[in-house]
Design a protein around this motif. Structure first.
Motif, short mmCIF file in Angstrom:
data_model
loop_
_atom_site.label_atom_id
_atom_site.label_comp_id
_atom_site.label_asym_id
_atom_site.label_seq_id
_atom_site.Cartn_x
_atom_site.Cartn_y
_atom_site.Cartn_z
N ALA A 276 46.83 47.38 49.97
CA ALA A 276 47.40 48.11 48.83
C ALA A 276 46.89 47.52 47.52
O ALA A 276 46.54 48.25 46.59
N ARG A 277 46.84 46.21 47.45
CA ARG A 277 46.35 45.55 46.24
C ARG A 277 44.88 45.87 46.01
O ARG A 277 44.46 46.14 44.89
N ARG A 278 44.09 45.85 47.07
CA ARG A 278 42.66 46.18 46.97
C ARG A 278 42.49 47.61 46.44
O ARG A 278 41.69 47.87 45.55
N LYS A 279 43.29 48.54 46.96
CA LYS A 279 43.21 49.95 46.55
C LYS A 279 43.56 50.08 45.07
O LYS A 279 42.88 50.79 44.31
N ILE A 280 44.60 49.39 44.63
CA ILE A 280 45.01 49.43 43.22
C ILE A 280 43.89 48.88 42.34
O ILE A 280 43.54 49.48 41.32
N LEU A 281 43.32 47.75 42.73
CA LEU A 281 42.25 47.16 41.94
C LEU A 281 41.01 48.04 41.91
O LEU A 281 40.35 48.18 40.86
N GLU A 282 40.69 48.68 43.04
CA GLU A 282 39.53 49.58 43.07
C GLU A 282 39.76 50.79 42.17
O GLU A 282 38.84 51.23 41.47
N ASP A 283 40.98 51.33 42.17
CA ASP A 283 41.30 52.46 41.29
C ASP A 283 41.21 52.05 39.83
O ASP A 283 40.68 52.79 39.00
N GLU A 284 41.73 50.87 39.51
CA GLU A 284 41.64 50.37 38.13
C GLU A 284 40.19 50.15 37.72
O GLU A 284 39.81 50.47 36.59
N LEU A 285 39.39 49.62 38.64
CA LEU A 285 37.98 49.39 38.35
C LEU A 285 37.27 50.71 38.07
O LEU A 285 36.48 50.82 37.13
N ALA A 286 37.55 51.73 38.88
CA ALA A 286 36.90 53.04 38.67
C ALA A 286 37.29 53.63 37.31
O ALA A 286 36.42 54.12 36.58
N SER A 287 38.56 53.56 36.95
CA SER A 287 38.98 54.12 35.66
C SER A 287 38.44 53.29 34.50
O SER A 287 38.06 53.84 33.46
N LYS B 152 34.53 43.40 29.63
CA LYS B 152 35.31 42.24 30.08
C LYS B 152 36.32 42.65 31.15
O LYS B 152 36.52 41.93 32.13
N ASN B 153 36.96 43.80 30.96
CA ASN B 153 37.92 44.28 31.96
C ASN B 153 37.24 44.57 33.29
O ASN B 153 37.78 44.25 34.35
N VAL B 154 36.06 45.18 33.24
CA VAL B 154 35.32 45.49 34.46
C VAL B 154 34.97 44.19 35.18
O VAL B 154 35.15 44.08 36.41
N GLU B 155 34.49 43.20 34.45
CA GLU B 155 34.13 41.92 35.07
C GLU B 155 35.35 41.24 35.68
O GLU B 155 35.27 40.68 36.77
N ALA B 156 36.49 41.28 34.97
CA ALA B 156 37.71 40.65 35.50
C ALA B 156 38.17 41.34 36.79
O ALA B 156 38.58 40.68 37.75
N LEU B 157 38.10 42.66 36.81
CA LEU B 157 38.49 43.39 38.02
C LEU B 157 37.55 43.10 39.18
O LEU B 157 37.99 42.95 40.32
N LYS B 158 36.25 43.01 38.90
CA LYS B 158 35.29 42.67 39.95
C LYS B 158 35.56 41.27 40.50
O LYS B 158 35.51 41.05 41.70
N THR B 159 35.87 40.34 39.62
CA THR B 159 36.19 38.97 40.04
C THR B 159 37.44 38.96 40.92
O THR B 159 37.48 38.31 41.96
N GLU B 160 38.45 39.71 40.50
CA GLU B 160 39.69 39.78 41.26
C GLU B 160 39.46 40.39 42.65
O GLU B 160 39.98 39.91 43.65
N LEU B 161 38.63 41.42 42.70
CA LEU B 161 38.29 42.03 44.00
C LEU B 161 37.52 41.08 44.89
O LEU B 161 37.72 41.03 46.11
N SER B 162 36.62 40.30 44.29
CA SER B 162 35.83 39.37 45.10
C SER B 162 36.69 38.22 45.64
O SER B 162 36.33 37.60 46.64
N ASN B 163 37.81 37.94 44.99
CA ASN B 163 38.69 36.86 45.45
C ASN B 163 39.58 37.30 46.61
O ASN B 163 40.20 36.46 47.26
N LEU B 164 39.66 38.61 46.85
CA LEU B 164 40.47 39.07 47.99
C LEU B 164 39.74 38.75 49.29
O LEU B 164 38.52 38.78 49.36
N LYS B 165 40.49 38.48 50.31
CA LYS B 165 39.90 38.14 51.60
C LYS B 165 39.41 39.37 52.32
O LYS B 165 39.88 40.43 52.23
#
Length: 154
Positions: A78-89, A141-154
């Motif tokens: 669920a967290r991954r999906k939320i982050l992916e949606d935020e990244l797309a927007s 900066k927001n895009v980079e932060a979201l990508k970093t957060e996604l890469s930290n997910l297992k």
């Protein structure tokens, strides 16, 4: 011997009974409030209810906050999906901001004098382009932060 224990018990009960202090409150003519444990001139004794108490928890009443792996996987997905949606927007907003910046850079600011002459307004142009660049930078900066957060997910 029993008399000694009875005396010690009665003394401790008297000390416990006197442990609750009397509180006095005074409000002066300027509205300043003063609290005291001794009587003060113009003060009124407050009658406070005793504070509620709770028994300490039993040592065997420890809660188990562990989550099983299935529940954790659902939460991670669920967290991954939320982050992916935020990244797309955010990526869409970045693309739009870049288009606005390009348009702003290609459109100089001008002003006309009463006689009809046209001049470039460099200060207004720089201010407009600077604000558009800040918007692009913020989205990057927001895009980079979201990508970093996604890469930290297992």
């Amino acid at each position: 011997m029993k008399l000694r224990y009875l005396f010690a018990l009665s003394c401790s009960m008297l000390l416990a009974a006197g442990a609750q202090a009397e509180i006095y409150k005074r409000v002066d003519e300027n509205g300043h409030v003063t609290y005291s444990s001794t009587p003060i001139k113009g003060g009124k004794k407050l009658h406070l209810e005793p504070l509620p108490t709770m028994a300490p928890p039993n040592k065997g009443d420890t809660a188990d906050f562990r989550v099983n792996s299935e529940t954790q996987n659902r939460r991670d997905n669920a967290r991954r999906k939320i982050l992916e949606d935020e990244l797309a927007s955010e990526q869409k907003a970045l693309d739009e901001a870049r288009v606005k910046l390009k348009e702003g850079q290609d459109t100089p600011e001008v002003y006309k004098t009463p006689s009809g002459q046209t001049f470039r307004n460099v200060a207004k142009y720089d201010e407009k382009v600077s604000a558009l660049q800040e918007e692009v930078s913020s989205h990057e900066k927001n895009v980079e932060a979201l990508k970093t957060e996604l890469s930290n997910l297992k």
